[in-house]
Design a protein around this motif. Structure first.
Motif, PDB file in Angstrom:
ATOM      1  N   TYR A 173      48.272  44.468  44.295  1.00 30.91           N
ATOM      2  CA  TYR A 173      48.184  44.898  42.901  1.00 30.91           C
ATOM      3  C   TYR A 173      46.783  44.701  42.304  1.00 30.91           C
ATOM      4  O   TYR A 173      46.613  44.800  41.095  1.00 30.91           O
ATOM      5  CB  TYR A 173      49.220  44.137  42.050  1.00 30.91           C
ATOM      6  CG  TYR A 173      50.642  44.524  42.381  1.00 30.91           C
ATOM      7  CD1 TYR A 173      51.180  45.718  41.919  1.00 30.91           C
ATOM      8  CD2 TYR A 173      51.447  43.703  43.164  1.00 30.91           C
ATOM      9  CE1 TYR A 173      52.481  46.088  42.223  1.00 30.91           C
ATOM     10  CE2 TYR A 173      52.747  44.061  43.486  1.00 30.91           C
ATOM     11  CZ  TYR A 173      53.254  45.246  43.011  1.00 30.91           C
ATOM     12  OH  TYR A 173      54.533  45.620  43.309  1.00 30.91           O
ATOM     13  N   ASP A 174      45.797  44.433  43.169  1.00 27.47           N
ATOM     14  CA  ASP A 174      44.441  44.220  42.646  1.00 27.47           C
ATOM     15  C   ASP A 174      43.842  45.504  42.091  1.00 27.47           C
ATOM     16  O   ASP A 174      42.931  45.475  41.275  1.00 27.47           O
ATOM     17  CB  ASP A 174      43.513  43.713  43.762  1.00 27.47           C
ATOM     18  CG  ASP A 174      43.853  42.298  44.165  1.00 27.47           C
ATOM     19  OD1 ASP A 174      44.582  41.642  43.401  1.00 27.47           O
ATOM     20  OD2 ASP A 174      43.414  41.849  45.238  1.00 27.47           O
ATOM     21  N   PHE A 175      44.304  46.609  42.592  1.00 29.00           N
ATOM     22  CA  PHE A 175      43.737  47.894  42.181  1.00 29.00           C
ATOM     23  C   PHE A 175      44.856  48.838  41.742  1.00 29.00           C
ATOM     24  O   PHE A 175      45.848  48.985  42.438  1.00 29.00           O
ATOM     25  CB  PHE A 175      42.969  48.537  43.331  1.00 29.00           C
ATOM     26  CG  PHE A 175      41.850  47.667  43.864  1.00 29.00           C
ATOM     27  CD1 PHE A 175      40.593  47.721  43.299  1.00 29.00           C
ATOM     28  CD2 PHE A 175      42.077  46.785  44.900  1.00 29.00           C
ATOM     29  CE1 PHE A 175      39.568  46.909  43.779  1.00 29.00           C
ATOM     30  CE2 PHE A 175      41.058  45.970  45.383  1.00 29.00           C
ATOM     31  CZ  PHE A 175      39.800  46.029  44.826  1.00 29.00           C
ATOM     32  N   GLY A 176      44.657  49.465  40.599  1.00 31.56           N
ATOM     33  CA  GLY A 176      45.639  50.442  40.136  1.00 31.56           C
ATOM     34  C   GLY A 176      47.010  49.830  39.942  1.00 31.56           C
ATOM     35  O   GLY A 176      47.152  48.657  39.604  1.00 31.56           O
ATOM     36  N   ASN A 177      48.028  50.649  40.178  1.00 32.65           N
ATOM     37  CA  ASN A 177      49.406  50.174  39.986  1.00 32.65           C
ATOM     38  C   ASN A 177      49.976  49.540  41.244  1.00 32.65           C
ATOM     39  O   ASN A 177      51.169  49.297  41.329  1.00 32.65           O
ATOM     40  CB  ASN A 177      50.298  51.351  39.564  1.00 32.65           C
ATOM     41  CG  ASN A 177      49.929  51.855  38.192  1.00 32.65           C
ATOM     42  OD1 ASN A 177      49.439  51.103  37.363  1.00 32.65           O
ATOM     43  ND2 ASN A 177      50.138  53.135  37.949  1.00 32.65           N
ATOM     44  N   GLY A 178      49.124  49.324  42.198  1.00 40.88           N
ATOM     45  CA  GLY A 178      49.573  48.683  43.444  1.00 40.88           C
ATOM     46  C   GLY A 178      49.516  49.628  44.620  1.00 40.88           C
ATOM     47  O   GLY A 178      49.790  50.821  44.485  1.00 40.88           O
ATOM     48  N   ILE A 179      49.118  49.073  45.750  1.00 41.04           N
ATOM     49  CA  ILE A 179      49.029  49.861  46.976  1.00 41.04           C
ATOM     50  C   ILE A 179      49.738  49.100  48.077  1.00 41.04           C
ATOM     51  O   ILE A 179      49.524  47.897  48.245  1.00 41.04           O
ATOM     52  CB  ILE A 179      47.548  50.085  47.359  1.00 41.04           C
ATOM     53  CG1 ILE A 179      46.940  51.136  46.439  1.00 41.04           C
ATOM     54  CG2 ILE A 179      47.394  50.496  48.802  1.00 41.04           C
ATOM     55  CD1 ILE A 179      45.501  51.398  46.710  1.00 41.04           C
ATOM     56  N   SER A 180      50.588  49.797  48.779  1.00 40.89           N
ATOM     57  CA  SER A 180      51.276  49.156  49.895  1.00 40.89           C
ATOM     58  C   SER A 180      50.247  48.905  50.996  1.00 40.89           C
ATOM     59  O   SER A 180      49.766  49.834  51.620  1.00 40.89           O
ATOM     60  CB  SER A 180      52.398  50.058  50.415  1.00 40.89           C
ATOM     61  OG  SER A 180      52.924  49.499  51.597  1.00 40.89           O
ATOM     62  N   GLU A 181      49.939  47.649  51.178  1.00 39.51           N
ATOM     63  CA  GLU A 181      48.883  47.293  52.132  1.00 39.51           C
ATOM     64  C   GLU A 181      49.399  47.408  53.563  1.00 39.51           C
ATOM     65  O   GLU A 181      48.743  47.965  54.422  1.00 39.51           O
ATOM     66  CB  GLU A 181      48.459  45.854  51.836  1.00 39.51           C
ATOM     67  CG  GLU A 181      47.171  45.420  52.478  1.00 39.51           C
ATOM     68  CD  GLU A 181      45.983  46.173  51.911  1.00 39.51           C
ATOM     69  OE1 GLU A 181      45.297  46.788  52.722  1.00 39.51           O
ATOM     70  OE2 GLU A 181      45.758  46.159  50.688  1.00 39.51           O
TER      71      GLU A 181
END
Lengths: 460, 252
Positions: B87-95
Motif C-alpha cells: 500500500y506504499d503506492f496508490g491504492n495498493g499493488i499485489s506484490e
C-alpha cells in the motif's frame, strides 16, 4: 357459458404469460466487465475517470434493441496489463486497457487460440517519443547517464513497456545484455530499492519514475523519449463481445473521448479528483495531464502507432518467443470512427494531429503550484525564479514547480532539473550531460535549483 | 499376474488411505509454497480473495467455442488468491501471491496418490535383485518436475501472470534463465509424470515376474516358494486388506 368463460380465461392467461416471457426475453442483461490500471496514468481515460464519472452509463445505448437492456457494469483494477489479458481470455473481462507491450501480448495470445480474438479498438493517450518510461537512479547516485550502467545492476518489471524501453535503450547505447545485470523487480519494490539505494538503477513505466522524483528518492538519467519510439496505451475488446454489442463498444470509446475532454478542461481539478481515486499524488499526475504534460490524450489510431506496435512485437519476439500477431486483423478503426461520428467530431483531423513535446511545448510558461493559491504561470525563467525566491522567502508551502527541458521540451519538476546560468539567462535540463554541454557552449555554469532561486533573492 | 496387479490391489484395498494422502499432499504442497513465498519476501500475506470457480468455469465453457482453447483456459482458472498487497503506492499493488488453481490441486493430489503407492510398493518384500535406487531417483525427479511446473504464483514483476517460471524467478533463478525455461513447461511436466509412473512400475515389477508359460506370476510368491522348498518354512501369501503398509503380506 361457464365453459366458454373458463376457455377465455385460459387463453387470456396464456397470452399474458407469453407476453411476459417475450418481455423478459427483450430485457437482456448485458454484462460489461472492464479491466483497468489505477497505477498507470496513461490508462485513466479508459479506466478510473470513466468509472468515477459514470461516463459509460451516460453513453450506453438505450434505444432500439437496447431499449429494455439492463447493464451490469463492473470494474477490476490491476497493477499491470498481463492479468487483464488472462481475465479476458476467461471472459471475465470484455474490455481491457493497457500499455503497448502488454497490448501486443494480448493480441498475440488471443490470435494463438483457435476460436478467440480481441480487437484493438482505440487509443487512450500517447507520448510521441516515448516519455512515460524512464530509467531512474538513487538521488545521491554518481550515475548521470546510461553509459555508466555498464557492469551495474538494473531492475525493471520484465514484460512491461519499461522493460522493452530498457532493452532498446541499452541496445542503442551499445551496452550488451551481458554487460549489465538485469533484475526483475516490481514497480513498488524497484521504487523502494531506489529509495534505499539497494539497486544501481530501475527502469519503470508511468508514473513511477516521476513518483520517485517527486518523493525525492530517485533521479531520472534516461527518458523514454530518447528511444524515439512512441509510448502508447489503448483499449482491447473481446471480438465476440464487440460483434454482439458493437454499440456498447462505441459508447465506451465515446466515454474515453469525453474523459479526455474533461481532463483537458480543468487539469487541476481533474488531478485533484484522480488523486483521491487512485492514491497517486496529484503533483505527479499534473506532470502527465496538464498542458505540456507527458501525455497526449487521444483515442485515434494513427499509422505511426501501428508501426510502433509492430516494432514492439519484434522486440518481444527476440526476447520471449511471443506468438505471431496479425496487426491488420487485430486493429480496427470502425468503432472509434463510429464514436467520433456520433459525437460530431472530425476523426481524420484528430488522427492527423500529432503532438511533439519539443515543438508543442516551446514557449509554454513555467508553473508554481502553491498549496493554497493553486497554479500560477510565468512566461520566462527569470520571473519564475523571482516568484520562487519570494515564495520560499516567506516560507510559503509549495506543492510542486514545473519547468521544461531545454533539449526535449519535456515537462520536469523544477527541483529535479539541472540548471545552467549563462549570463542573465537560465535554462533547465533533464540530464546532467546535456546541461554540461550547454554550459560549455554558452560559457555558463551548472547550478542546482536552490542556487538558481538564491540568485533572485533580494537583499533587505 | 499383470505388472499393474500390485498397484491395482493396493488401490482396491487402501483407496481411502490413498485418497487422503493425495488430498493431504495437495494441501501440504500449497502450504509449503506459501511458506516459501513468505520466507522469500519476508512478509506475511495480507489479503485473500476467493473466486466463484464453478461460475467462472461455466462462463468459460459457454464462451469458448473451441474445446482445444477451452481446456487450457479452464486449467488456469483461479479459486483462491492469497498474497501481499503493497500500500506504499496508490491504492495498493499485489506484490506477490499464491494462486490456488483447482486443476493444479488435482495434479498435486494425483501426485500425492502416486507417492502413496510408491511408499506402499517400496514396503513390499521382494527377493528381486533390482536396485530400489532407480525407483527413488525416478520418484524424486518426477516429484520435483511436477511440483516445479505446477507452482502457480504471481509476482507483479512478471506482469503478475501466474506461471511456473514466475515461481522460479521468485525463488532466485535469473529472469533470463526462467524465461528461457518457460516453453519447456509441458515437456518437463509430462517427463515428471513419466519418471514417477516409471518408478511405480519398476517397483511393481519387482514383485512380479514371468512364468515359463509367458504369463506374469507373482515374483514374491515364486521367490517364497523357492525358499519354502529349501528351508521348509511355512509361508502364507495372502491379500491383507487391513494392512496399511503392505498389500501382500508374508509370514515366515
Amino acid at each position: 357459458m361457464r365453459r366458454v368463460n373458463s376457455r377465455l380465461t385460459a387463453l387470456a392467461a396464456t397470452i399474458a404469460l407469453s407476453v411476459g416471457f417475450a418481455n423478459q426475453a427483450y430485457a437482456e442483461k448485458i454484462r460489461i466487465a472492464i479491466g483497468h490500471q489505477s497505477m498507470c496514468t496513461d490508462t485513466y481515460t479508459a479506466g478510473i475517470v470513466i468509472k468515477e464519472m459514470k461516463l459509460l452509463e451516460k453513453h450506453l445505448p438505450k434505444t432500439g434493441k437496447y431499449a429494455d437492456a439492463e447493464y451490469d457494469i463492473s470494474w477490476s483494477d490491476y497493477s499491470s496489463g498481463g492479468p487483464i489479458t488472462n481475465q479476458m481470455m476467461a471472459n471475465k473481462l470484455n474490455i481491457g486497457v493497457m500499455g503497448d507491450y502488454p497490448l501486443i501480448v494480448n493480441g498475440a495470445k488471443f490470435q494463438e487460440t483457435e476460436s478467440l480474438r480481441t480487437l484493438y479498438v482505440a487509443g487512450t493517450g500517447y507520448n510521441l517519443k516515448g516519455s512515460g518510461n524512464a530509467i531512474v537512479v538513487p538521488v545521491d547516485s554518481d550515475i548521470y547517464s546510461i553509459d555508466q550502467l555498464a557492469g551495474k545492476e538494473v531492475s525493471t518489471p520484465v514484460g512491461s513497456a519499461a522493460w522493452g524501453m530498457l532493452l532498446k535503450a541499452m541496445q542503442d547505447n551499445g551496452i550488451a545484455s551481458s554487460d549489465y545485470i538485469l533484475k526483475n523487480q516490481s514497480p513498488a519494490v524497484g521504487a523502494a530499492n531506489i529509495a534505499a539505494g539497494k539497486i544501481d538503477a530501475h527502469s519503470d513505466f508511468c508514473p513511477w519514475s516521476e513518483l520517485m522524483e517527486y518523493r525525492g528518492t530517485g533521479r531520472k538519467i534516461y527518458d523514454g523519449s530518447e528511444t524515439g519510439i512512441p509510448y502508447l496505451h489503448g483499449v482491447v475488446v473481446r471480438e465476440d463481445f464487440s460483434s454482439k454489442y458493437p454499440e456498447v463498444v462505441t459508447a465506451f470509446i465515446k466515454a474515453v473521448y469525453e474523459a479526455g475532454e474533461w481532463i483537458r478542461a480543468d487539469p487541476m481539478q481533474a488531478v485533484t479528483l484522480m488523486e483521491g481515486w487512485t492514491g497517486v499524488e496529484k503533483e505527479v499526475l499534473y506532470l502527465y495531464f496538464s498542458k505540456g504534460g507527458h501525455l497526449t490524450l487521444d483515442p485515434t489510431i494513427k499509422d505511426a502507432w501501428i508501426d510502433a506496435l509492430a516494432f514492439d512485437h519484434t522486440v518481444l519476439e527476440k526476447e520471449k518467443a511471443i506468438p505471431p500477431l496479425d496487426l491488420n486483423e487485430w486493429i480496427t478503426e470502425d468503432f472509434v470512427k463510429a464514436a467520433y461520428s456520433e459525437l460530431g467530431k472530425d476523426y481524420e483531423a484528430e488522427k492527423a494531429d500529432v503532438v511533439d513535446a519539443e515543438v508543442a511545448n516551446k514557449g509554454l510558461p513555467n508553473e508554481i503550484w502553491h498549496s493554497r493559491d493553486g497554479v500560477t504561470t510565468y512566461s520566462d525563467v527569470p520571473s519564475f525564479l523571482t516568484a520562487m525566491a519570494q515564495m520560499t522567502g516567506t516560507g510559503a508551502k509549495l506543492n510542486a514547480t514545473y519547468v521544461y527541458d531545454s533539449e526535449t521540451g519535456l515537462k520536469l519538476f523544477g527541483k529535479t532539473a539541472f540548471w545552467v546560468k549563462s549570463g542573465e539567462s537560465y535554462n533547465a535540463f533533464l540530464r546532467k550531460g546535456e546541461a554540461e554541454e550547454f554550459a560549455a557552449r554558452q560559457s555558463g555554469e551548472l547550478i542546482d535549483f536552490e542556487t538558481a532561486i538564491a540568485n533572485f533573492v533580494k537583499e533587505g | 499376474m499383470s505388472i499393474l496387479s500390485p498397484i491395482v490391489t493396493i488401490i482396491r484395498n487402501q483407496w481411502a488411505s490413498v485418497l487422503v494422502w493425495g488430498v493431504m499432499f495437495a494441501i501440504g504442497a500449497q502450504a509449503l509454497q506459501l511458506i516459501m513465498l513468505m520466507l522469500r519476501f519476508d512478509a506475511f500475506p495480507n489479503y485473500l480473495i476467493t473466486y466463484d470457480w464453478v461460475g467462472n468455469a461455466v462462463r468459460i465453457i459457454n464462451s469458448t467455442p473451441s474445446v482445444k482453447d477451452m481446456f487450457p483456459i479452464l486449467f488456469e482458472e483461479w479459486w483462491i488468491e492469497i498474497g501481499f498487497m503493497n500500500y506504499d503506492f496508490g491504492n495498493g499493488i499485489s506484490e506477490w501471491s499464491l494462486n490456488v488453481i483447482p486443476s493444479r490441486l488435482f495434479i498435486l493430489a494425483t501426485m500425492g496418490m502416486l507417492l502413496k503407492l510408491f511408499v506402499v510398493l517400496l514396503g513390499q518384500k521382494s527377493c528381486s535383485p533390482k536396485n530400489t535406487a532407480f525407483a527413488y531417483a525416478g520418484a524424486g525427479v518426477g516429484t520435483l518436475l511436477i511440483s516445479m511446473t505446477t507452482a502457480a504464483m504471481s509476482w507483479v514483476v512478471c506482469c503478475a501472470a501466474p506461471s511456473w517460471v514466475v515461481g522460479l524467478a521468485m525463488l532466485g533463478l535469473s529472469v533470463s534463465a526462467s524465461l528461457a525455461l518457460e516453453g519447456l513447461g509441458p515437456s518437463l511436466f509430462f517427463s515428471g509424470f513419466f519418471f514417477l509412473v516409471g518408478a511405480l512400475l519398476f517397483l511393481s515389477s519387482r514383485i512380479t515376474k514371468y512364468g515359463e508359460d509367458g504369463k506374469r506370476i507373482d515374483a514374491l510368491a515364486d521367490c517364497i516358494d523357492a525358499r519354502t522348498q529349501s528351508s521348509d518354512v511355512g509361508i502364507t501369501n495372502n491379500i491383507n486388506s487391513n494392512s496399511d503398509s503392505s498389500t501382500l503380506s508374508v509370514r515366515t
